[in-house]
Scaffold this motif. Structure first.
Motif, PDB file in Angstrom:
ATOM      1  N   LEU A  17      40.152  46.671 -13.723  1.00  0.00           N
ATOM      2  CA  LEU A  17      40.786  47.873 -14.266  1.00  0.00           C
ATOM      3  C   LEU A  17      41.133  48.867 -13.164  1.00  0.00           C
ATOM      4  N   ASP A  18      40.136  49.217 -12.361  1.00  0.00           N
ATOM      5  CA  ASP A  18      40.364  50.129 -11.243  1.00  0.00           C
ATOM      6  C   ASP A  18      39.390  49.767 -10.124  1.00  0.00           C
ATOM      7  N   GLU A  19      39.423  50.547  -9.049  1.00  0.00           N
ATOM      8  CA  GLU A  19      38.652  50.188  -7.857  1.00  0.00           C
ATOM      9  C   GLU A  19      37.140  50.244  -8.063  1.00  0.00           C
ATOM     10  N   ARG A  20      36.681  50.807  -9.179  1.00  0.00           N
ATOM     11  CA  ARG A  20      35.239  50.845  -9.452  1.00  0.00           C
ATOM     12  C   ARG A  20      34.742  49.600 -10.184  1.00  0.00           C
ATOM     13  N   SER A  21      35.641  48.789 -10.709  1.00  0.00           N
ATOM     14  CA  SER A  21      35.223  47.655 -11.530  1.00  0.00           C
ATOM     15  C   SER A  21      34.763  46.473 -10.675  1.00  0.00           C
ATOM     16  N   ILE A  22      33.768  45.745 -11.194  1.00  0.00           N
ATOM     17  CA  ILE A  22      33.246  44.583 -10.485  1.00  0.00           C
ATOM     18  C   ILE A  22      34.327  43.518 -10.348  1.00  0.00           C
ATOM     19  N   ALA A  23      35.166  43.378 -11.367  1.00  0.00           N
ATOM     20  CA  ALA A  23      36.250  42.394 -11.302  1.00  0.00           C
ATOM     21  C   ALA A  23      37.206  42.712 -10.156  1.00  0.00           C
ATOM     22  N   TRP A  24      37.471  43.981  -9.938  1.00  0.00           N
ATOM     23  CA  TRP A  24      38.342  44.418  -8.839  1.00  0.00           C
ATOM     24  C   TRP A  24      37.728  43.994  -7.500  1.00  0.00           C
ATOM     25  N   LYS A  25      36.440  44.303  -7.328  1.00  0.00           N
ATOM     26  CA  LYS A  25      35.745  43.952  -6.088  1.00  0.00           C
ATOM     27  C   LYS A  25      35.671  42.438  -5.912  1.00  0.00           C
ATOM     28  N   THR A  26      35.516  41.699  -7.019  1.00  0.00           N
ATOM     29  CA  THR A  26      35.436  40.241  -6.935  1.00  0.00           C
ATOM     30  C   THR A  26      36.774  39.649  -6.523  1.00  0.00           C
ATOM     31  N   ALA A  27      37.848  40.200  -7.036  1.00  0.00           N
ATOM     32  CA  ALA A  27      39.178  39.746  -6.629  1.00  0.00           C
ATOM     33  C   ALA A  27      39.355  39.929  -5.121  1.00  0.00           C
ATOM     34  N   GLN A  28      38.953  41.092  -4.615  1.00  0.00           N
ATOM     35  CA  GLN A  28      39.060  41.353  -3.173  1.00  0.00           C
ATOM     36  C   GLN A  28      38.205  40.383  -2.369  1.00  0.00           C
ATOM     37  N   SER A  29      36.973  40.144  -2.842  1.00  0.00           N
ATOM     38  CA  SER A  29      36.073  39.238  -2.130  1.00  0.00           C
ATOM     39  C   SER A  29      36.601  37.808  -2.132  1.00  0.00           C
ATOM     40  N   ALA A  30      37.101  37.366  -3.285  1.00  0.00           N
ATOM     41  CA  ALA A  30      37.618  35.996  -3.385  1.00  0.00           C
ATOM     42  C   ALA A  30      38.794  35.776  -2.442  1.00  0.00           C
ATOM     43  N   VAL A  31      39.710  36.730  -2.416  1.00  0.00           N
ATOM     44  CA  VAL A  31      40.891  36.619  -1.554  1.00  0.00           C
ATOM     45  C   VAL A  31      40.488  36.702  -0.086  1.00  0.00           C
ATOM     46  N   ALA A  32      39.552  37.597   0.239  1.00  0.00           N
ATOM     47  CA  ALA A  32      39.068  37.707   1.617  1.00  0.00           C
ATOM     48  C   ALA A  32      38.422  36.406   2.083  1.00  0.00           C
ATOM     49  N   ASN A  33      37.901  35.628   1.119  1.00  0.00           N
ATOM     50  CA  ASN A  33      37.265  34.349   1.445  1.00  0.00           C
ATOM     51  C   ASN A  33      38.202  33.165   1.264  1.00  0.00           C
ATOM     52  N   GLY A  34      39.509  33.437   1.242  1.00  0.00           N
ATOM     53  CA  GLY A  34      40.495  32.369   1.315  1.00  0.00           C
ATOM     54  C   GLY A  34      41.123  31.913   0.024  1.00  0.00           C
ATOM     55  N   ALA A  35      40.769  32.547  -1.115  1.00  0.00           N
ATOM     56  CA  ALA A  35      41.280  32.090  -2.410  1.00  0.00           C
ATOM     57  C   ALA A  35      42.650  32.676  -2.739  1.00  0.00           C
ATOM     58  N   GLN A  36      43.371  31.975  -3.599  1.00  0.00           N
ATOM     59  CA  GLN A  36      44.564  32.492  -4.257  1.00  0.00           C
ATOM     60  C   GLN A  36      44.184  32.786  -5.696  1.00  0.00           C
ATOM     61  N   ILE A  37      44.640  33.926  -6.228  1.00  0.00           N
ATOM     62  CA  ILE A  37      44.214  34.299  -7.574  1.00  0.00           C
ATOM     63  C   ILE A  37      45.375  34.774  -8.442  1.00  0.00           C
ATOM     64  N   VAL A  38      45.111  34.734  -9.734  1.00  0.00           N
ATOM     65  CA  VAL A  38      45.933  35.394 -10.745  1.00  0.00           C
ATOM     66  C   VAL A  38      45.052  36.443 -11.400  1.00  0.00           C
ATOM     67  N   LEU A  39      45.597  37.620 -11.635  1.00  0.00           N
ATOM     68  CA  LEU A  39      44.867  38.697 -12.292  1.00  0.00           C
ATOM     69  C   LEU A  39      45.318  38.813 -13.742  1.00  0.00           C
ATOM     70  N   THR A  40      44.369  39.109 -14.626  1.00  0.00           N
ATOM     71  CA  THR A  40      44.733  39.272 -16.028  1.00  0.00           C
ATOM     72  C   THR A  40      43.853  40.316 -16.687  1.00  0.00           C
ATOM     73  N   ASN A  41      44.430  40.970 -17.680  1.00  0.00           N
ATOM     74  CA  ASN A  41      43.702  41.936 -18.498  1.00  0.00           C
ATOM     75  C   ASN A  41      44.491  42.139 -19.779  1.00  0.00           C
ATOM     76  N   ALA A  42      43.888  42.831 -20.727  1.00  0.00           N
ATOM     77  CA  ALA A  42      44.576  43.120 -21.985  1.00  0.00           C
ATOM     78  C   ALA A  42      45.763  44.038 -21.721  1.00  0.00           C
ATOM     79  N   PRO A  43      46.819  43.927 -22.521  1.00  0.00           N
ATOM     80  CA  PRO A  43      48.014  44.763 -22.304  1.00  0.00           C
ATOM     81  C   PRO A  43      47.712  46.254 -22.201  1.00  0.00           C
ATOM     82  N   ILE A  44      46.813  46.777 -23.048  1.00  0.00           N
ATOM     83  CA  ILE A  44      46.498  48.208 -22.992  1.00  0.00           C
ATOM     84  C   ILE A  44      45.803  48.561 -21.682  1.00  0.00           C
ATOM     85  N   ALA A  45      44.960  47.661 -21.181  1.00  0.00           N
ATOM     86  CA  ALA A  45      44.278  47.901 -19.908  1.00  0.00           C
ATOM     87  C   ALA A  45      45.261  47.860 -18.746  1.00  0.00           C
TER      88      ALA A  45
END
Length: 275
Positions: A17-45
């Motif tokens: 959702l924003d920079e405070r969310s664990i999912a946000w930090k996990t996306a950054q960590s995964a990419v920093a460790n070499g992964a390619q990702i797709v991000l998803t959330n509910a339309p309202i989010a």
């Protein structure tokens, strides 16, 4: 922390959702460790949050999906494989919301229609995600699915309300689906029970600040940060944890195994002396 643990791996991150969310930090960590990702959330989010900033940083595409919609999840799996050029290796489920908590409705006076929404959004969504992934054969063998939980699934914390029941269901789904997915495709499914963490969602729980301080004093290592949780999830996505499945893993600085700490006793003694 970057060590290319996920080099060549692909994944889907739910719930940034924003920079405070664990999912946000996990996306950054995964990419920093070499992964390619797709991000998803509910339309309202997607409208309320800052996910497009994260997508730009991580060179990732965003696919809107309501995790309570089978059609949305089927579409997400297909589009993710198209974008990433094949099956994924990991999925993070970081989804939770309680209308009863948002409306400050006490647990003993719960609105049951709201309760059903809590269960659907916060727990059954994991079953839907796993079902959609299995139907589409979207996860490679030895892939990893991680869902974020909380110790309120095992112990009572009054302010956590019906989210406690949702987390208990979430952990049960991880075990049950993990059994079937493990035999079918060697896909592993685990939950991570994280310390109270300063996030947009966590801060909405009644008495969060007081409990955060209590957990900090109870835990020998202190509360685990969102960044530390993200790195832990990255490890669970990696090949280093290939034989780990159907587990609820406490990432809480030792809180879950501490009866009482000296710091808490000192606070109690001070409070008694002031009376």
């Amino acid at each position: 922390m970057s060590s290319q643990l996920l080099k060549g791996k692909k994944g889907i991150i739910f719930g940034a959702l924003d920079e405070r969310s664990i999912a946000w930090k996990t996306a950054q960590s995964a990419v920093a460790n070499g992964a390619q990702i797709v991000l998803t959330n509910a339309p309202i989010a997607l409208r309320m949050g800052k996910i497009n900033e994260l997508a730009k940083e991580c060179n990732a595409e965003v696919i809107g999906a309501d995790a309570t919609s089978d059609a949305d999840l089927d579409n997400l799996m297909q589009k993710s494989m198209e974008i990433l050029g094949g099956k994924v290796d990991f999925i993070l489920h970081s989804i939770g919301m309680s209308p009863n908590v948002r409306k400050s409705i006490p647990y003993t006076n719960t609105n049951h229609e709201n309760f059903l929404k809590t269960l659907d959004i916060s727990a059954l969504s994991l079953h839907r995600v796993l079902q959609a992934a299995m139907k589409a054969d979207a996860i490679n063998e030895w892939g990893s699915v991680v869902a974020l939980s909380y110790i309120a699934a095992q112990r009572t914390f009054p302010g956590y309300n019906d989210m406690a029941d949702a987390k208990a269901v979430l952990e049960s789904i991880a075990r049950s689906f993990g059994y079937h997915y493990g035999f079918a495709k060697k896909v592993r499914v685990n939950t991570v029970s994280q310390s109270p963490t300063v996030t947009t969602a966590g801060s909405g729980v009644s008495g969060f600040d007081v409990f955060y301080d209590y957990a900090e004093k109870m835990s020998p290592l202190g509360n685990a940060s969102a960044e530390a949780c993200a790195d832990f999830c990255t490890m669970l996505f990696s090949d280093f944890t290939r034989m780990l499945t159907m587990q609820n893993l406490f990432h809480d600085g030792g809180f879950s195994n501490t009866g009482v700490s000296a710091r808490i006793i000192e606070d109690m003694q001070k409070a008694a002396g002031q009376q």
